[in-house]
Scaffold this motif. Structure first.
Motif, mmCIF file in Angstrom:
data_model
loop_
_atom_site.group_PDB
_atom_site.id
_atom_site.type_symbol
_atom_site.label_atom_id
_atom_site.label_comp_id
_atom_site.label_asym_id
_atom_site.label_seq_id
_atom_site.Cartn_x
_atom_site.Cartn_y
_atom_site.Cartn_z
ATOM 1 N N GLU A 45 9.927 -41.193 -33.178
ATOM 2 C CA GLU A 45 9.261 -39.913 -32.922
ATOM 3 C C GLU A 45 7.762 -39.977 -33.177
ATOM 4 O O GLU A 45 6.991 -39.279 -32.525
ATOM 5 C CB GLU A 45 9.893 -38.817 -33.780
ATOM 6 N N ASP A 46 7.334 -40.816 -34.124
ATOM 7 C CA ASP A 46 5.913 -40.887 -34.461
ATOM 8 C C ASP A 46 5.213 -42.056 -33.771
ATOM 9 O O ASP A 46 4.207 -42.570 -34.263
ATOM 10 C CB ASP A 46 5.723 -40.993 -35.977
ATOM 11 N N VAL A 47 5.698 -42.468 -32.600
ATOM 12 C CA VAL A 47 5.115 -43.592 -31.876
ATOM 13 C C VAL A 47 3.636 -43.339 -31.604
ATOM 14 O O VAL A 47 3.231 -42.225 -31.256
ATOM 15 C CB VAL A 47 5.869 -43.837 -30.551
ATOM 16 N N ARG A 48 2.829 -44.385 -31.789
ATOM 17 C CA ARG A 48 1.392 -44.294 -31.496
ATOM 18 C C ARG A 48 1.171 -44.591 -30.021
ATOM 19 O O ARG A 48 1.625 -45.606 -29.503
ATOM 20 C CB ARG A 48 0.624 -45.279 -32.367
ATOM 21 N N VAL A 49 0.437 -43.712 -29.368
ATOM 22 C CA VAL A 49 0.239 -43.819 -27.926
ATOM 23 C C VAL A 49 -1.119 -44.416 -27.586
ATOM 24 O O VAL A 49 -1.289 -45.077 -26.572
ATOM 25 C CB VAL A 49 0.393 -42.428 -27.262
ATOM 26 N N GLY A 50 -2.101 -44.246 -28.435
ATOM 27 C CA GLY A 50 -3.467 -44.680 -28.146
ATOM 28 C C GLY A 50 -4.362 -43.478 -27.963
ATOM 29 O O GLY A 50 -3.912 -42.367 -27.662
ATOM 30 N N GLY A 51 -5.651 -43.703 -28.157
ATOM 31 C CA GLY A 51 -6.596 -42.602 -28.045
ATOM 32 C C GLY A 51 -6.385 -41.526 -29.096
ATOM 33 O O GLY A 51 -6.716 -40.356 -28.860
#
Length: 212
Positions: A45-51
């Motif tokens: 759920e807390d995946v880092r996407v970027g930006g």
């Protein structure tokens, strides 16, 4: 550790290996069928996407925007999968992937690998991170001979970082250019669960350049 505890640990490891291998296959199927919900749910759920963005909703937005703009269709063929466990709930892996992309008038084939980090959360394994490392991408009728083998339609060719995770590639060719053999003793076999780390020898991660 008792014999029963050891047996349970070994069964858990086998089940975890299968679940992690299933992750790679599920990733390819969900991507190729453009099921963005199924795809993002392979990440926590807390995946880092970027930006500065995080979460499955932001990851889904990126997925749908990227794939609608770039590809008419894709097919991802999973190859060898190496998995090393850091502990019972964390692992890392290398996955080979041979991919095909319909992109406008061109049919682009690609060879790549993923460097993965996996994490088990509440009994389920997820991708904590996928780092794509590309060897080549080119039109089916244009062999990618030479340098800068990433050759997408309408873009300048670039280096894909396929060999940059492991120092042995550069060392091998440096010796060849120097005309010297490898006279160092053969190294001991990698410790169990340390094959990838042994090959990396502390080498830094390449900077990601995402094309799936």
């Amino acid at each position: 550790m008792s014999a029963n505890e050891d047996l349970l640990r070994r069964i858990d490891r086998l089940e975890s290996l299968d679940a992690i291998r299933q992750l790679a296959a599920k990733y390819s199927l969900a991507l190729d069928m453009r099921d963005s919900d199924a795809w993002v749910n392979l990440f926590p759920e807390d995946v880092r996407v970027g930006g500065g963005k995080t979460g499955r909703k932001d990851l889904r937005d990126w997925f749908e925007e990227t794939h609608s703009m770039q590809f008419d269709g894709t097919s991802h063929h999973i190859g060898g999968h190496i998995i090393d466990f850091d502990d019972a709930d964390h692992a890392q892996g290398i996955v080979y992937s041979k991919n095909e992309h319909e992109t406008g008038p061109e049919w682009v084939i690609m060879q790549m690998m993923y460097f993965d980090k996996y994490e088990r959360i509440d009994g389920r394994w997820y991708f904590r991170r996928r780092l794509p490392l590309y060897w080549y991408a080119t039109d089916l009728n244009k062999p990618p001979v030479g340098d800068r083998k990433m050759r997408w339609p309408g873009a300048q060719p670039y280096h894909g970082s396929f060999h940059d995770l492991f120092p042995s590639w550069k060392e091998y060719w440096d010796r060849d250019k120097a005309g010297t053999g490898n006279d160092t003793p053969v190294a001991e076999p990698a410790p169990l669960e340390k094959f990838i780390e042994t090959m990396r020898r502390g080498h830094p991660l390449p900077k990601p350049r995402v094309r799936t």
